[in-house]
Design a protein around this motif. Sequence first.
Motif, PDB file in Angstrom:
ATOM      1  N   TYR A  91      11.280  19.456  36.840  1.00 49.05           N
ATOM      2  CA  TYR A  91      11.268  19.046  38.241  1.00 49.05           C
ATOM      3  C   TYR A  91      12.522  18.241  38.595  1.00 49.05           C
ATOM      4  O   TYR A  91      12.549  17.540  39.594  1.00 49.05           O
ATOM      5  CB  TYR A  91      10.026  18.191  38.536  1.00 49.05           C
ATOM      6  N   SER A  92      13.547  18.337  37.771  1.00 47.03           N
ATOM      7  CA  SER A  92      14.718  17.475  37.941  1.00 47.03           C
ATOM      8  C   SER A  92      15.667  17.984  39.023  1.00 47.03           C
ATOM      9  O   SER A  92      15.686  19.172  39.362  1.00 47.03           O
ATOM     10  CB  SER A  92      15.469  17.348  36.612  1.00 47.03           C
ATOM     11  N   PHE A  93      16.461  17.046  39.547  1.00 47.15           N
ATOM     12  CA  PHE A  93      17.511  17.357  40.514  1.00 47.15           C
ATOM     13  C   PHE A  93      18.828  17.511  39.758  1.00 47.15           C
ATOM     14  O   PHE A  93      19.125  16.745  38.836  1.00 47.15           O
ATOM     15  CB  PHE A  93      17.608  16.248  41.561  1.00 47.15           C
ATOM     16  N   ASP A  94      19.633  18.496  40.163  1.00 44.01           N
ATOM     17  CA  ASP A  94      20.862  18.828  39.444  1.00 44.01           C
ATOM     18  C   ASP A  94      21.896  17.710  39.519  1.00 44.01           C
ATOM     19  O   ASP A  94      21.858  16.845  40.404  1.00 44.01           O
ATOM     20  CB  ASP A  94      21.470  20.115  40.002  1.00 44.01           C
ATOM     21  N   THR A  95      22.853  17.787  38.615  1.00 37.89           N
ATOM     22  CA  THR A  95      23.914  16.783  38.530  1.00 37.89           C
ATOM     23  C   THR A  95      24.701  16.678  39.831  1.00 37.89           C
ATOM     24  O   THR A  95      25.036  15.583  40.291  1.00 37.89           O
ATOM     25  CB  THR A  95      24.876  17.132  37.377  1.00 37.89           C
ATOM     26  N   ASP A  96      24.998  17.823  40.444  1.00 40.24           N
ATOM     27  CA  ASP A  96      25.865  17.811  41.628  1.00 40.24           C
ATOM     28  C   ASP A  96      25.132  17.471  42.923  1.00 40.24           C
ATOM     29  O   ASP A  96      25.753  17.421  43.984  1.00 40.24           O
ATOM     30  CB  ASP A  96      26.583  19.155  41.775  1.00 40.24           C
ATOM     31  N   GLN A  97      23.823  17.232  42.860  1.00 41.51           N
ATOM     32  CA  GLN A  97      23.086  16.843  44.069  1.00 41.51           C
ATOM     33  C   GLN A  97      23.153  15.328  44.216  1.00 41.51           C
ATOM     34  O   GLN A  97      22.579  14.585  43.425  1.00 41.51           O
ATOM     35  CB  GLN A  97      21.631  17.305  44.007  1.00 41.51           C
ATOM     36  N   PRO A 139      17.241  13.448  31.119  1.00 40.63           N
ATOM     37  CA  PRO A 139      17.330  13.014  32.516  1.00 40.63           C
ATOM     38  C   PRO A 139      17.059  11.521  32.700  1.00 40.63           C
ATOM     39  O   PRO A 139      16.493  10.854  31.835  1.00 40.63           O
ATOM     40  CB  PRO A 139      16.247  13.848  33.201  1.00 40.63           C
ATOM     41  N   TYR A 140      17.457  11.026  33.855  1.00 40.64           N
ATOM     42  CA  TYR A 140      17.108   9.681  34.295  1.00 40.64           C
ATOM     43  C   TYR A 140      15.799   9.757  35.083  1.00 40.64           C
ATOM     44  O   TYR A 140      15.554  10.722  35.806  1.00 40.64           O
ATOM     45  CB  TYR A 140      18.194   9.096  35.206  1.00 40.64           C
ATOM     46  N   LEU A 198      11.140  10.434  40.523  1.00 36.29           N
ATOM     47  CA  LEU A 198      12.038  11.573  40.681  1.00 36.29           C
ATOM     48  C   LEU A 198      12.896  11.666  39.425  1.00 36.29           C
ATOM     49  O   LEU A 198      13.253  10.645  38.832  1.00 36.29           O
ATOM     50  CB  LEU A 198      12.921  11.404  41.920  1.00 36.29           C
ATOM     51  N   THR A 199      13.215  12.877  39.033  1.00 38.93           N
ATOM     52  CA  THR A 199      13.951  13.109  37.791  1.00 38.93           C
ATOM     53  C   THR A 199      15.355  13.606  38.121  1.00 38.93           C
ATOM     54  O   THR A 199      15.515  14.591  38.847  1.00 38.93           O
ATOM     55  CB  THR A 199      13.219  14.147  36.919  1.00 38.93           C
ATOM     56  N   LYS A 200      16.354  12.921  37.600  1.00 42.73           N
ATOM     57  CA  LYS A 200      17.751  13.224  37.934  1.00 42.73           C
ATOM     58  C   LYS A 200      18.549  13.558  36.680  1.00 42.73           C
ATOM     59  O   LYS A 200      18.564  12.791  35.718  1.00 42.73           O
ATOM     60  CB  LYS A 200      18.365  12.013  38.651  1.00 42.73           C
ATOM     61  N   MET A 201      19.223  14.707  36.700  1.00 43.69           N
ATOM     62  CA  MET A 201      20.101  15.097  35.599  1.00 43.69           C
ATOM     63  C   MET A 201      21.519  14.587  35.858  1.00 43.69           C
ATOM     64  O   MET A 201      21.990  14.568  36.999  1.00 43.69           O
ATOM     65  CB  MET A 201      20.131  16.618  35.443  1.00 43.69           C
ATOM     66  N   CYS A 202      22.176  14.165  34.784  1.00 40.70           N
ATOM     67  CA  CYS A 202      23.587  13.760  34.836  1.00 40.70           C
ATOM     68  C   CYS A 202      24.282  14.362  33.614  1.00 40.70           C
ATOM     69  O   CYS A 202      24.549  13.678  32.626  1.00 40.70           O
ATOM     70  CB  CYS A 202      23.719  12.238  34.841  1.00 40.70           C
ATOM     71  N   GLU A 203      24.552  15.651  33.698  1.00 38.60           N
ATOM     72  CA  GLU A 203      25.165  16.345  32.562  1.00 38.60           C
ATOM     73  C   GLU A 203      26.667  16.099  32.493  1.00 38.60           C
ATOM     74  O   GLU A 203      27.306  16.377  31.483  1.00 38.60           O
ATOM     75  CB  GLU A 203      24.863  17.834  32.661  1.00 38.60           C
TER      76      GLU A 203
END
Length: 261
Positions: free
Chosen positions: A164-170, A235-236, A254-259
């Motif tokens: 359910y994560s949001f992409d790095t570029d969002q 993810p964060y 909310l789940t946030k990716m930071c690749e």
Amino acid sequence: CYVIDNSSYIHDFSQWLGHPFEYDGVDYAIRFCKDVESRAQQGYVGFGRFNYFVAGSGRYDFVQEFYNGDLQHCETSHDKRGRTAQLNIICGDCPNGRCKSGLDCVCNVTSESDCRVIVELAIACEKSGQRVFEGFTVGFHPRSWEVVYNGMTQYGYEKAYKDYSFDTDQSQVSLYMTAIASVSKLVQKPTVTVSPETGLEVTLSGSGADGSPPTTLSPTLLDINWRCETARDSPYEVQLTIPVEGYDPIQFSLTKMCEYQ
């Protein structure tokens, strides 16, 4: 298998799901939050499958409704629901003291017709949980509630999920909040915590961040602005807490990716 009582406290009956109760007087069997049947040598007759669970009134603490039972000879029932049943739940003992070996027994079964039965059940009810702010929603659209529905956080947002994560570029996500107008002023300013604490910068903006009262006609907007400072494989988790005066706070993640940065 849960219900909200008349004071907005939630009662979780998940461990009761499917628990059988029998009434020897007329051979009825009830499976909690599942179905109701009458049983005889000729076979079983279904009086409906579990449909909903609500707070009761008077001497009944809770009520379950069962619809879409066997249709034979009940073809003209309302909305063609077939045989139906209503389960009136008493937290404690039966009024007639029928529970000889303690609590948890069927007090009485009444046939309203060949197509509907009313069952009285006495059980030791679960302790109440959090006080739910009913009518409150959070979603990605002014008329949606993917994140919070009726004051309860939905699956996928109660903790961090990579799926359910949001992409790095969002860099931003917008949430819309609504509440019943008469109690909307109880909603207070949200706060945010991030896990891990460093590596992701998060700020809140919009009318929802200011604590403006949300209503169904005028939803408030909560913008979550985030910027990746440290790249990581996992993810964060961004947890938002919305205090509500007189109720347990609304919390969701909310789940946030930071690749990459």
